[in-house]
Design an enzyme around this catalytic site. Structure first.
Site, PDB file in Angstrom:
ATOM      1  N   GLU A   1      62.693  -0.864  21.356  1.00  0.00           N
ATOM      2  CA  GLU A   1      62.233  -0.133  22.550  1.00  0.00           C
ATOM      3  C   GLU A   1      62.892  -0.795  23.752  1.00  0.00           C
ATOM      4  O   GLU A   1      62.571  -1.938  24.079  1.00  0.00           O
ATOM      5  CB  GLU A   1      60.709  -0.225  22.672  1.00  0.00           C
ATOM      6  CG  GLU A   1      59.954   0.353  21.490  1.00  0.00           C
ATOM      7  CD  GLU A   1      60.043   1.867  21.383  1.00  0.00           C
ATOM      8  OE1 GLU A   1      60.403   2.512  22.390  1.00  0.00           O
ATOM      9  OE2 GLU A   1      59.778   2.400  20.297  1.00  0.00           O
TER      10      GLU A   1
ATOM     11  N   CYS B   1      59.077   0.305  32.187  1.00  0.00           N
ATOM     12  CA  CYS B   1      60.178   1.020  31.525  1.00  0.00           C
ATOM     13  C   CYS B   1      60.134   2.507  31.829  1.00  0.00           C
ATOM     14  O   CYS B   1      61.162   3.176  31.747  1.00  0.00           O
ATOM     15  CB  CYS B   1      60.136   0.774  30.026  1.00  0.00           C
ATOM     16  SG  CYS B   1      58.597   1.301  29.266  1.00  0.00           S
TER      17      CYS B   1
HETATM   18  P1  NAD Z   1      64.730  -9.043  28.270  1.00  0.00           P
HETATM   19  O1  NAD Z   1      65.545  -8.199  27.357  1.00  0.00           O
HETATM   20  O2  NAD Z   1      65.425  -9.929  29.217  1.00  0.00           O
HETATM   21  O3  NAD Z   1      63.745  -9.995  27.419  1.00  0.00           O
HETATM   22  C1  NAD Z   1      62.865  -9.467  26.450  1.00  0.00           C
HETATM   23  C2  NAD Z   1      62.565 -10.545  25.413  1.00  0.00           C
HETATM   24  O4  NAD Z   1      63.749 -10.835  24.675  1.00  0.00           O
HETATM   25  C3  NAD Z   1      62.102 -11.865  26.006  1.00  0.00           C
HETATM   26  O5  NAD Z   1      61.083 -12.393  25.193  1.00  0.00           O
HETATM   27  C4  NAD Z   1      63.362 -12.726  25.933  1.00  0.00           C
HETATM   28  O6  NAD Z   1      63.106 -14.114  25.882  1.00  0.00           O
HETATM   29  C5  NAD Z   1      63.970 -12.238  24.642  1.00  0.00           C
HETATM   30  N1  NAD Z   1      65.419 -12.464  24.507  1.00  0.00           N
HETATM   31  C6  NAD Z   1      66.351 -12.499  25.492  1.00  0.00           C
HETATM   32  N2  NAD Z   1      67.581 -12.643  24.944  1.00  0.00           N
HETATM   33  C7  NAD Z   1      67.413 -12.680  23.600  1.00  0.00           C
HETATM   34  C8  NAD Z   1      68.297 -12.793  22.484  1.00  0.00           C
HETATM   35  N3  NAD Z   1      69.637 -12.909  22.652  1.00  0.00           N
HETATM   36  N4  NAD Z   1      67.779 -12.789  21.242  1.00  0.00           N
HETATM   37  C9  NAD Z   1      66.446 -12.643  21.050  1.00  0.00           C
HETATM   38  N5  NAD Z   1      65.555 -12.553  22.053  1.00  0.00           N
HETATM   39  C10 NAD Z   1      66.038 -12.554  23.318  1.00  0.00           C
HETATM   40  O7  NAD Z   1      63.746  -8.035  29.013  1.00  0.00           O
HETATM   41  P2  NAD Z   1      62.687  -8.381  30.151  1.00  0.00           P
HETATM   42  O8  NAD Z   1      63.393  -8.657  31.426  1.00  0.00           O
HETATM   43  O9  NAD Z   1      61.698  -9.363  29.635  1.00  0.00           O
HETATM   44  O10 NAD Z   1      61.922  -6.978  30.251  1.00  0.00           O
HETATM   45  C11 NAD Z   1      62.329  -5.921  31.054  1.00  0.00           C
HETATM   46  C12 NAD Z   1      63.036  -4.863  30.215  1.00  0.00           C
HETATM   47  O11 NAD Z   1      62.182  -4.404  29.160  1.00  0.00           O
HETATM   48  C13 NAD Z   1      63.360  -3.624  31.037  1.00  0.00           C
HETATM   49  O12 NAD Z   1      64.670  -3.189  30.743  1.00  0.00           O
HETATM   50  C14 NAD Z   1      62.345  -2.588  30.552  1.00  0.00           C
HETATM   51  O13 NAD Z   1      62.739  -1.247  30.689  1.00  0.00           O
HETATM   52  C15 NAD Z   1      62.192  -2.973  29.120  1.00  0.00           C
HETATM   53  N6  NAD Z   1      60.937  -2.478  28.579  1.00  0.00           N
HETATM   54  C16 NAD Z   1      60.979  -1.454  27.673  1.00  0.00           C
HETATM   55  C17 NAD Z   1      59.793  -0.911  27.189  1.00  0.00           C
HETATM   56  C18 NAD Z   1      59.800   0.215  26.187  1.00  0.00           C
HETATM   57  O14 NAD Z   1      58.750   0.490  25.615  1.00  0.00           O
HETATM   58  N7  NAD Z   1      60.909   0.867  25.951  1.00  0.00           N
HETATM   59  C19 NAD Z   1      58.581  -1.423  27.618  1.00  0.00           C
HETATM   60  C20 NAD Z   1      58.582  -2.480  28.532  1.00  0.00           C
HETATM   61  C21 NAD Z   1      59.771  -3.005  29.004  1.00  0.00           C
END
Ligand code: NAD
Length: 485
Positions: free
Chosen positions: A248, A282
């Protein structure tokens, strides 16, 4: 603060292998909240090994109705602890405590209840064989060990959306919440353990991309539930190989206002869609597409409604927008606004960080007019309280603008014509389209996720859909010849 910033591995809250911690500060006050333990690769391995051994065995042996009972108990505990959890959530995340944070905890409890009930009603097909002596039966088995990786914008809701169905489906799991909001997730996981789920099956690790990558790449992890940005999703999918993935990712939600719409309701929904969660959602209204002929009237109503989006301390009743969560998202909002200014957009209101607060993360709602398709506000997810307006002449142009994005999560259209609404439902590329309500509409049970041909992810979250994704259909072919005379 009673939630821990330690790792939880095999039922023990503990420090990491190398003793490393990272400071966590509140976006509201700038105060130091905790030293969060950062997991090493060995810590990740310890959690996965327990989850893959005794954890997986214990969950597979637990009958579905018993899992359902424990899920209901988690919901009860979250409800009992709601005030404290909402306070923690607000302190580390920044959203209004008495409205959004309280609602998020209540919705998380509801997510556990949905999972509990869906587990008990999980029907699977049985079919006749072409061979009349064969009966085909199916049932659902756990997928195994899940690595669940979550973002900071809904620090309880999103972990709940993955943890509840993972456990309901009989899986063991390791949750890695965002490094910006580790405490709320810890509070939720404590409730999961207190409800009686086996400690060998539920683990919590903290860390950034390094810990996340170690988890995703671990050979004994069978499935990945990821919610976060499209960029991270891509890195995860690359290293996941043949593991099951539920992805997601980001959104760039358009709200479309047609000339036959209830313009005041549409403007109010747009303001809500850009200010709920401070636009850090999101499904936020990332782009407002307004039919040219009603532009001036819509703008007037937007300005009127924007005046109610009070910026302030989110612990205080009446605050609508709290601080942005962190400096990374604040820098992105700054960059998008600077780009729009440089390319000639008109800043109608907002657009600068507000002074007079304990941190520099307080960003009032901005309305930006004259946004064109080459601006970052249009092409990328901004993730802040910003409402960029682009005009269109007719439905074809509105649909082309809506689809002029590599993201397709949730869209909204305002029109009084059902025929027109369905034209948009049919042609706008998004996982869900809301008619006559905000892009920010959400309930825990409808299927939710990215549309195909976009980078907003795959699989569906919500109600029974996550449960289906997190379980495996097992087919049994029974020869019934012996039962025939
Ligand atoms: P992010 O992708 O920076 O981080 C999300 C998670 O992934 C964190 O726990 C982070 O530590 C981890 N992470 C980062 N790099 C990684 C890697 N290489 N391998 C494994 N894990 C890794 O996102 P964010 O800034 O925390 O959240 C905001 C984003 O999330 C926005 O783009 C938003 O649209 C999206 N989002 C989507 C939904 C949905 O349901 N589609 C819901 C909420 C947020």
């Amino acid at each position: 603060m009673t939630t821990s910033a330690d790792l939880l591995i095999d039922g023990v809250w503990r420090a990491g292998g190398d003793g490393r911690t990272a400071p966590l500060t509140s976006p509201i006050t700038g105060e130091h909240l905790a030293d969060v333990v950062m997991a090493t690769a060995d810590d990740v391995d310890a959690a996965v090994t327990a989850a893959a051994g005794p954890g997986a065995d214990a969950m597979e042996a637990m009958p579905p109705f018993e899992r359902a009972e424990l899920l209901h108990r988690v919901a009860d505990l979250l409800t009992e602890r709601a005030d404290e959890l909402a306070a923690t959530l607000t302190l580390e995340q920044g959203k209004p405590q008495h409205t959004e944070a309280a609602d998020e905890v209540a919705e998380s409890a509801e997510i556990f209840r949905w999972a509990a009930e869906e587990v008990k009603r999980l029907e699977t097909p049985s079919l006749p064989g072409a061979d009349p002596n064969k009966l085909v039966l199916t049932h659902r088995k756990p997928n195994g060990v899940y690595a669940l990786i979550t973002p900071w914008n809904f620090p309880m809701n999103i972990p709940a959306e993955l943890v509840a169905p993972a456990l309901g489906g009989g899986n063991s799991l390791i949750l890695k919440p965002s490094e910006f909001t580790p405490l709320t997730a810890a509070g939720m996981i404590q409730a999961v353990l207190d409800a009686g789920f086996p400690p060998s099956a539920v683990h919590l690790i903290h860390g950034d991309a390094t810990a996340g990558a170690a988890l995703v790449g671990h050979r004994r992890v069978d499935g990945i539930g990821f919610v976060g940005s499209a960029a991270t999703a891509e890195a995860i999918v690359r290293s996941a190989g043949l593991k099951r993935t539920l992805i997601e990712a980001s959104g760039n939600g358009p709200q479309i206002i047609c000339d036959d719409a209830d313009l005041d309701a549409a403007a109010a929904a747009a303001v809500y869609g850009a200010s709920f969660a401070g636009g850090q959602c999101c499904v936020a209204t990332e782009r407002l597409l307004v039919q040219e002929s009603v532009h001036d009237e819509v703008l007037e109503r937007l300005v009127h409604h924007a005046a109610t989006a009070t910026l302030g301390d989110p612990r205080v009743e009446g605050t609508v927008i709290g601080p942005l969560n962190n400096q990374l998202v604040a820098a992105k909002v700054d960059a998008h606004l600077a780009d729009a200014r440089a390319k000639g957009a008109t800043i109608v209101c907002g657009g600068e960080r507000a002074g007079g607060f304990p941190t520099d993360l307080y960003q009032p709602l901005a309305i930006i007019d004259g946004v064109t398709t080459d601006m970052l506000l249009f092409t990328e997810e901004t993730f802040g309280p910003v409402l960029p307006i682009t005009t269109f002449r007719d439905d074809d142009e509105a649909i082309a603008l809506a689809n002029d994005s590599n993201l397709g999560l949730q869209a909204a259209v305002f029109t009084s014509s059902l025929k027109r609404a369905f034209r948009y439902v049919d042609r706008v590329r998004a996982g869900s389209i809301v008619v006559n309500d905000s892009t920010d509409f959400w309930e825990p049970h409808p299927p939710f996720g990215g549309a195909s041909r976009t980078q907003s992810g795959w699989g569906r979250i919500g109600g029974k859909y996550t449960l289906l994704d997190m379980t495996d259909l097992r087919t049994a072919v029974i020869d019934i010849q012996a039962t025939r005379d």
